[in-house]
Scaffold this active site. Structure first.
Site, PDB file in Angstrom:
ATOM      1  N   GLU A   1       0.836  -1.196   0.000  1.00 32.06           N
ATOM      2  CA  GLU A   1       0.000   0.000   0.000  1.00 32.06           C
ATOM      3  C   GLU A   1       0.873   1.250   0.000  1.00 32.06           C
ATOM      4  O   GLU A   1       2.074   1.177   0.291  1.00 32.06           O
ATOM      5  CB  GLU A   1      -0.921  -0.004   1.225  1.00 32.06           C
ATOM      6  CG  GLU A   1      -1.875  -1.185   1.243  1.00 32.06           C
ATOM      7  CD  GLU A   1      -2.907  -1.100   2.355  1.00 32.06           C
ATOM      8  OE1 GLU A   1      -2.857  -0.129   3.151  1.00 32.06           O
ATOM      9  OE2 GLU A   1      -3.771  -1.987   2.416  1.00 32.06           O
TER      10      GLU A   1
ATOM     11  N   TRP B   1       2.039   0.016  -6.394  1.00 32.28           N
ATOM     12  CA  TRP B   1       3.192  -0.700  -6.954  1.00 32.28           C
ATOM     13  C   TRP B   1       2.827  -2.145  -7.265  1.00 32.28           C
ATOM     14  O   TRP B   1       3.560  -3.080  -6.933  1.00 32.28           O
ATOM     15  CB  TRP B   1       4.402  -0.621  -6.020  1.00 32.28           C
ATOM     16  CG  TRP B   1       4.768   0.786  -5.688  1.00 32.28           C
ATOM     17  CD1 TRP B   1       4.628   1.412  -4.506  1.00 32.28           C
ATOM     18  CD2 TRP B   1       5.314   1.752  -6.603  1.00 32.28           C
ATOM     19  NE1 TRP B   1       5.048   2.721  -4.603  1.00 32.28           N
ATOM     20  CE2 TRP B   1       5.479   2.958  -5.887  1.00 32.28           C
ATOM     21  CE3 TRP B   1       5.680   1.724  -7.951  1.00 32.28           C
ATOM     22  CZ2 TRP B   1       5.981   4.115  -6.466  1.00 32.28           C
ATOM     23  CZ3 TRP B   1       6.186   2.873  -8.529  1.00 32.28           C
ATOM     24  CH2 TRP B   1       6.342   4.047  -7.788  1.00 32.28           C
TER      25      TRP B   1
ATOM     26  N   GLU C   1       9.646  -6.582  -2.951  1.00 27.43           N
ATOM     27  CA  GLU C   1       9.516  -7.905  -2.323  1.00 27.43           C
ATOM     28  C   GLU C   1      10.583  -8.139  -1.255  1.00 27.43           C
ATOM     29  O   GLU C   1      11.185  -9.196  -1.150  1.00 27.43           O
ATOM     30  CB  GLU C   1       9.533  -9.007  -3.388  1.00 27.43           C
ATOM     31  CG  GLU C   1       8.335  -8.878  -4.325  1.00 27.43           C
ATOM     32  CD  GLU C   1       8.248  -9.984  -5.342  1.00 27.43           C
ATOM     33  OE1 GLU C   1       8.770 -11.078  -5.077  1.00 27.43           O
ATOM     34  OE2 GLU C   1       7.654  -9.755  -6.411  1.00 27.43           O
TER      35      GLU C   1
END
Length: 392
Positions: free
Chosen positions: A141, A170, A371
């Site tokens: 977010e 994203w 990530e």
């Protein structure tokens, strides 16, 4: 006494020899696919900031790489190392291509495969595996990146339905997805929901002005009173452990993929050093250029060995989150340094789209932080070493 084979300048240690016949076949098939379908258009896509998802997705489905490490529902059930080798070849072309495959297979499809109902699996997985549908994964977010527990997206019960409000940022594949796997806080903890394209109140728009991962679709998702039936919830996903487990699968693809990006930069630098003549000789004949190439070769082979080792651990069921963090932290950092060094060997030519090195370097700046940032993976390893958590 036999004469040893000549050294391969692109694989001095012969790490390729550690791959099985099946793994080499997958490597060669994916490499041929990118040569035929991807590399010819990459420079133009990157410069224009576009990615032909609808054209490439069915071809990737025919290749068998979408959700290839999953079992059933049109997936090929490949080993972890076979999937890793495929990611290596995909990212040797471009990080955006590997990102598309990772998000489709390791995030969207894996979440449905691991946590979905049989009805949800039958509805979505065959189409996603074939590339006839595209999926995305909505966890990050605007105000919740490394700390997903602070997410503000909420889902509340209204009779038998759920009502979803919030935003995600994203999100790879977001605006072109047929189904979004969206994670939201509920009174029962974090739960996952399948939100099909066209659901009233669900909108997606691409994020403008990217200087990295330009040949990739990156979007913001918004949910304004999105009403979902009870069957939209992933029944087996409870708590943050569910989305984080899928992220672990995607991170595994990254630690392989970045080896491919690094290899492509190194290969380009070696060829350029052989061809570029200055002061009456190829620049590969100068000591400083050779020193750069040697350093690149050393680090590339070590990163490749790391990927193979973690792949074998994963195939044996012994890989842990710290292993994945080790691989992502080391291999992304290594690839980025190789890309930057390759750019210096190419000089001014290295900043153009005629060569892939600055494109790779720009892409890897995103891969470094998405990530799981380098800082987060450092803390994962720090906890593995000391037994102490340093997150807060």
């Amino acid at each position: 006494m036999t004469t040893p084979d000549p050294l391969d300048p692109l694989d001095l240690l012969g790490v390729d020899d550690l791959l099985t016949e099946d793994e080499r076949l997958i490597r060669d098939s994916v490499r041929a696919f990118t040569d035929r379908h991807v590399r010819p258009g990459l420079a133009d896509w990157y410069e224009a900031g576009t990615f032909p998802v609808r054209e490439l997705a069915p071809e990737l489905g025919k290749l068998g790489v979408l959700g290839m490490h999953l079992e059933g529902y049109g997936c090929t059930g490949s080993t972890a190392t076979e999937y890793g080798v495929a990611c290596m070849e995909l990212e040797a072309a471009d990080s955006g291509l590997r990102s598309f495959v990772s998000v489709q297979g390791s995030l969207a499809m894996r979440s449905i495969h691991a946590f979905g109902s049989e009805e949800q699996k039958l509805r979505w997985l065959p189409e996603l595996a074939a590339g006839q549908a595209v999926g995305c994964f909505g966890l990050t977010e605007p105000e919740a990146g490394s700390d997903p527990a602070s997410m503000r997206t909420r889902a509340r019960r209204d009779g038998t339905d759920w009502v979803l409000d919030g935003a995600k940022a994203w999100i790879t594949n977001g605006s072109v997805s047929d189904v979004a796997v969206v994670w939201a806080a509920t009174e029962e903890g974090v739960r996952g929901f399948l939100v099909p394209r066209g659901t009233p109140g669900f909108t997606a728009r691409d994020i403008p002005g990217k200087l990295s991962l330009r040949a990739s679709v990156t979007s913001e998702l918004a949910f304004d009173g999105v009403r979902l039936p009870a069957g939209a919830m992933l029944p087996l996903a409870r708590g943050l452990r569910a989305p984080l487990s899928s992220l672990g699968e995607a991170r595994y693809g990254i630690l392989w993929g970045t080896v491919g990006a690094a290899r492509d930069c190194y290969r380009t630098a070696v060829q350029y050093a052989r061809d570029r003549v200055q002061f009456g000789r190829p620049i590969g004949g100068f000591q400083l250029t050779q020193a750069k190439l040697v350093e690149m070769a050393l680090e590339l082979e070590k990163a490749y060995l790391v990927a193979v080792r973690i792949g074998r651990l994963k195939d044996e069921g012994r890989a842990q989150s710290a292993h994945i963090s080790f691989g992502k932290l080391n291999n992304v950092r290594t690839a980025l340094e190789i890309a930057r060094s390759a750019r210096t060997i190419l000089g001014a030519n290295g900043i153009t789209t005629a060569y892939p090195v600055l494109r790779h370097a720009n892409n890897l700046e995103s891969v470094l932080t998405y990530e799981g940032t380098a800082e987060i993976h450092t803390l994962v390893l720090g906890e593995a070493i000391t037994g102490e958590s340093a997150y807060r």
